[in-house]
Write a protein that holds these residues in place. Structure first.
Motif, PDB file in Angstrom:
ATOM      1  N   SER A   1     106.421  86.008  44.854  1.00  0.00           N
ATOM      2  CA  SER A   1     107.480  85.616  44.080  1.00  0.00           C
ATOM      3  C   SER A   1     108.235  84.377  45.094  1.00  0.00           C
ATOM      4  N   ALA A   2     107.899  84.860  46.471  1.00  0.00           N
ATOM      5  CA  ALA A   2     108.597  84.100  47.481  1.00  0.00           C
ATOM      6  C   ALA A   2     107.909  82.756  47.971  1.00  0.00           C
ATOM      7  N   ARG A   3     108.400  81.972  48.811  1.00  0.00           N
ATOM      8  CA  ARG A   3     107.631  80.801  49.185  1.00  0.00           C
ATOM      9  C   ARG A   3     106.434  80.911  49.966  1.00  0.00           C
ATOM     10  N   ILE A   4     105.461  80.404  49.811  1.00  0.00           N
ATOM     11  CA  ILE A   4     104.162  80.541  50.540  1.00  0.00           C
ATOM     12  C   ILE A   4     103.700  79.143  51.121  1.00  0.00           C
ATOM     13  N   GLU A   5     103.555  79.129  52.334  1.00  0.00           N
ATOM     14  CA  GLU A   5     103.064  77.867  53.016  1.00  0.00           C
ATOM     15  C   GLU A   5     101.646  78.040  53.445  1.00  0.00           C
ATOM     16  N   VAL A   6     100.656  77.200  53.036  1.00  0.00           N
ATOM     17  CA  VAL A   6      99.265  77.187  53.388  1.00  0.00           C
ATOM     18  C   VAL A   6      99.221  76.189  54.585  1.00  0.00           C
TER      19      VAL A   6
END
Length: 325
Positions: free
Chosen positions: A270-275
């Motif tokens: 549910s948190a921010r994910i950066e790819v």
């Protein structure tokens, strides 16, 4: 909104701007005017270290040049040491110190001679300059190099000499543009120590830097600029708390496995994910719990690192990762 010198002095504000703007005239290639600084408001208080961060072209250098009284503002209000640079530029320049990004030293002169000659620009008498030069050489840890030619100095020594020279007039405000660019880690830390000592002595520091760890180490407060505007302001800790999580989980997967792993992580997180091309960043208040969630998904990253969120995470979140030339 008008600014009154007495008000600024009473509040210990040494630099104040209201709607400060810098517009460069049309270039032949562009055909249109370019707004480098777009109506910024800021205040720098006596004795603090204040940072101005931003990507290339954000307006940092244009802001610093206006504060240094070497570039006129296009509009808005600017007050330095209770004075208006438009009418008291020479007086202000005599009470501030400026450390440009590139060292403008005379390589054919000695270390001491560079300081002595610079002191004459401020109308100081020879005895005062000589006495002050000895103090500054000791402060910059250059006493043993006093009679050496500048061309024989290391990059760190040249940078310390530039700082020493800028202090000859005992400035109240010191402007530093990328003070440690190109220096090795040891030289950077020596320079940090010198700047910290100046702050302890009551000198107000205003600096630009691309090194986020430097900003965290030196700055009491800072602003982040992007496209000529201030997009965030606060202490390093306040900005991290406001724009990042407490920790960051960095995951690296085998070649060809990252895409599938990202799909699973996005469904579960549910948190921010950066790819990124080489890794996945999971921003979380508890990195170890996030890592346990990764394992619960039956994912096996090649490496996993839990680290505390930094000012660099804030900077990239606010300004993006796109390279600006």
């Amino acid at each position: 909104m008008s600014i009154h010198p007495s008000a600024a002095a009473g509040q210990d504000v040494l630099v104040r701007t209201v709607g400060l703007t810098k517009i460069f005239p049309p270039r032949e290639r562009r055909g249109t005017a370019f707004t480098a600084v777009d109506g910024i408001d800021l205040q720098v208080r006596r004795g603090e270290a204040f940072g101005v961060l931003g990507p290339n072209g954000a307006g940092k250098s244009s802001t610093m040049r206006m504060i240094a009284c070497v570039s006129p503002r296009s509009s808005g209000e600017l007050e330095v040491l209770g004075l208006d640079p438009a009418t008291h530029g020479r007086t202000i320049r005599g009470r501030i110190g400026v450390i440009p990004q590139d060292d403008a030293l005379d390589a054919e002169l000695t270390v001491r001679e560079n300081i002595l000659i610079y002191g004459r620009y401020f109308g100081l008498d020879k005895a005062s300059i000589a006495s002050r030069a000895d103090e500054l050489l000791e402060f910059a840890q250059l006493t043993e190099k006093a009679d050496a030619k500048v061309e024989h100095l290391s990059g760190g020594m040249r940078r310390r000499l530039t700082i020493a020279r800028s202090l000859i007039n005992e400035p109240q405000v010191l402007l530093l543009d990328e003070p440690t660019t190109g220096l090795d880690p040891q030289a950077r830390h020596v320079l940090w120590d010198r700047l910290f000592r100046l702050k302890q002595q009551g000198v107000t520091l205003i600096l630009t830097t691309h090194y986020m760890d430097e900003a965290e180490q030196l700055c009491d407060r800072l602003v982040v600029m992007d496209h000529g505007r201030i997009v965030a302001e606060g202490s390093p800790r306040e900005l991290i708390d406001r724009y990042a999580t407490r920790e960051v989980l960095e995951l690296r997967f085998a070649v060809g496995a990252q895409s599938d792993a990202v799909d699973k992580i996005k469904e579960a997180a549910s948190a921010r994910i950066e790819v990124l091309p080489d890794r996945v960043l999971w921003y979380a208040d508890d990195g170890e719990t996030a890592l346990a969630s990764v394992h619960a998904l039956r994912l096996e990253p090649e490496t996993a690192l839990v680290r505390r969120a930094s000012l660099e995470d804030v900077f990239l979140a606010l300004t993006g990762r796109t390279l600006v030339d």
